[in-house]
Structures are given as structure tokens and as C-alpha cells.
Design a protein around this motif. Structure first.
Motif, short mmCIF file in Angstrom:
data_model
loop_
_atom_site.label_atom_id
_atom_site.label_comp_id
_atom_site.label_asym_id
_atom_site.label_seq_id
_atom_site.Cartn_x
_atom_site.Cartn_y
_atom_site.Cartn_z
N ILE A 162 44.08 41.04 42.23
CA ILE A 162 45.29 41.79 41.90
C ILE A 162 44.98 42.92 40.90
O ILE A 162 45.43 44.06 41.06
CB ILE A 162 46.37 40.86 41.33
N VAL A 222 53.46 30.27 44.95
CA VAL A 222 54.41 30.88 45.88
C VAL A 222 54.09 30.46 47.32
O VAL A 222 54.98 30.16 48.12
CB VAL A 222 54.38 32.42 45.75
N LEU A 223 52.80 30.40 47.65
CA LEU A 223 52.39 30.04 49.00
C LEU A 223 52.77 28.60 49.36
O LEU A 223 53.02 28.31 50.54
CB LEU A 223 50.88 30.24 49.17
N GLY A 229 42.19 35.16 42.70
CA GLY A 229 43.37 35.97 43.00
C GLY A 229 43.77 36.93 41.90
O GLY A 229 44.16 38.07 42.17
N THR A 257 50.29 33.21 42.71
CA THR A 257 50.25 33.44 44.15
C THR A 257 50.12 32.13 44.90
O THR A 257 50.79 31.90 45.92
CB THR A 257 49.09 34.38 44.51
N ARG A 258 49.26 31.26 44.42
CA ARG A 258 49.09 29.93 45.03
C ARG A 258 50.41 29.16 45.06
O ARG A 258 50.78 28.60 46.10
CB ARG A 258 48.06 29.14 44.23
N PRO A 306 56.19 29.14 40.19
CA PRO A 306 54.95 29.25 39.43
C PRO A 306 55.06 28.61 38.05
O PRO A 306 56.07 28.79 37.34
CB PRO A 306 54.72 30.76 39.33
N GLY A 333 47.60 35.56 37.80
CA GLY A 333 47.95 36.02 39.14
C GLY A 333 47.54 35.08 40.26
O GLY A 333 48.31 34.86 41.22
N GLY A 334 46.36 34.50 40.15
CA GLY A 334 45.89 33.60 41.21
C GLY A 334 46.75 32.35 41.31
O GLY A 334 47.16 31.94 42.41
N LEU A 379 41.75 31.25 46.25
CA LEU A 379 42.77 32.19 45.78
C LEU A 379 43.14 31.95 44.32
O LEU A 379 43.31 32.90 43.55
CB LEU A 379 44.02 32.07 46.65
N THR A 380 43.22 30.68 43.93
CA THR A 380 43.54 30.37 42.53
C THR A 380 42.44 30.89 41.61
O THR A 380 42.71 31.39 40.51
CB THR A 380 43.72 28.86 42.33
#
Length: 205
Positions: free
Chosen positions: A135, A51-52, A131, A48-49, A57, A44-45, A127-128
């Protein structure tokens, strides 16, 4: 041959998947729920990274990371048959620290390659690293553990800062990433050894 970061990443994926799966098992989720929580905690982390920073991914481009995470889910199912509290066991916590370091360093590298600010680098490193756990806790309707327990996210933040400071002072990205990972591992292991935690904010009387 696998390089050191690749090995650390594999260790981290396994540890994070085991941790997420064990949390799901504690909440008495079914097998699908356990698998979802385990895989999201591991991946998840990083997803999300990506995508940002506007990237597809990596977990959606290759089956390698997903396969490793699934192995972690199976391992958690095996460990759950014993009566030990594996979530807080050193056999999980030490690999988890290694994974946190690998993920934080990877996040910092992705941030640097994407050209984000110093704050962005630290944010993506953190976040990585945390994250996936955020979640999984939200899905379990818990206050995320990194916001109230232990000395965990702080390690990733410190690692991201070390990476950023090193790079702005002319140190190469790979060496900066190594320094980031070393910082995270050292701080996390010290926190486990000496039971460090951040001070809590108490409501005045």
C-alpha cells in the motif's frame, strides 16, 4: 504477561511503521504524509486481511496498535536526523523480519479460523505480512518492492504453506503458527545474510 506472539507483533508494528515513515521522508513528504505512510505500512496488511474475511479491522476496535505504530513514526523522525540509511540498517531489518513472521502467522491463524482454503491461508499470511508495504509503495507511485527486490514476500508464502501443511496433518493451530513464524524468521535472516533474491525474468534478445 505478554506472550511471544504479542511481543513479536509489537516489534513488527514498530519496525514496519519506521520503514514506511523513512520511505516517506526519502520522498520529502510533509509530517502528515510521513505519519500516514508509517501507520499504513504497519497496519495496512492486517486491515486488508480483516476486510477480506468479513471482520472489523482490529485497528479500528482498539487504539493499541495505532499507538504503537505512531511511536514508530516518531522514532523514524528521530532516526531521519542522522545520515545513516536506516531503511537498510540491521537495526531495522532484523525487527522487520520478526514482524513479518508475526504478521504472517497471525494471518494464517485468521484464515484458519475463517475456514478458508489452503490457498486462502497462504494468501492471508502473505497479505498480512507484506500488504502494508504494498500500500505504501503504491501511494508513493513505486512498483512495490516485494515484486522486484529482495527475498521477502517469499518468506511469508513459505510460512503460510508450513502452517497449512502442519494443520492438515493434525498439528494444532498454535504450534502450526509457531512453525510458520520460525520458518519466516529463518528464511528472512538467511536471505539477509546471503543476499538471496529470486531470479529476474529477462526479455529475450
Amino acid at each position: 504477561m505478554l506472550d511471544a506472539f504479542a511481543v513479536m507483533n509489537i516489534v513488527g508494528l514498530l519496525a514496519f511503521a519506521v520503514t514506511g515513515s523513512l520511505k516517506a521522508i526519502e520522498e520529502r513528504l510533509d509530517v502528515l504524509g510521513v505519519a500516514v505512510l508509517g501507520i499504513l505500512t504497519a497496519l495496512g496488511g492486517g486491515m486488508t486481511r480483516d476486510v477480506l474475511v468479513g471482520a472489523i479491522p482490529n485497528a479500528l476496535q482498539s487504539t493499541d496498535d495505532v499507538t504503537i505504530a505512531f511511536v514508530g513514526v516518531v522514532l523514524a523522525l528521530v532516526l531521519s536526523r542522522s545520515r545513516k540509511n536506516w531503511v537498510q540498517h540491521s537495526a531495522i531489518l532484523v525487527p522487520d523480519a520478526i514482524g513479518l513472521a508475526a504478521f504472517a502467522a497471525t494471518g494464517a491463524l485468521v484464515g484458519a479460523d475463517a475456514g478458508v482454503s489452503g490457498f486462502g491461508i497462504v494468501l492471508l499470511a502473505t497479505l498480512t505480512g507484506v500488504g502494508g508495504g504494498l500500500i505504501s509503495d503504491i501511494l508513493l507511485q513505486r512498483v512495490p518492492g516485494v515484486l522486484k527486490e529482495d527475498f521477502y514476500a517469499t518468506c511469508a508464502i513459505a510460512g503460510g504453506i508450513v502452517f497449512w501443511v502442519a494443520t492438515i496433518n493434525g498439528v494444532g493451530e498454535q504450534l502450526s503458527a509457531a512453525a510458520c513464524a520460525a520458518t519466516v524468521v529463518l528464511l528472512r535472516l538467511l536471505a539477509l545474510r546471503f543476499d538471496w533474491s529470486l531470479p529476474r525474468v529477462e526479455v529475450g534478445g
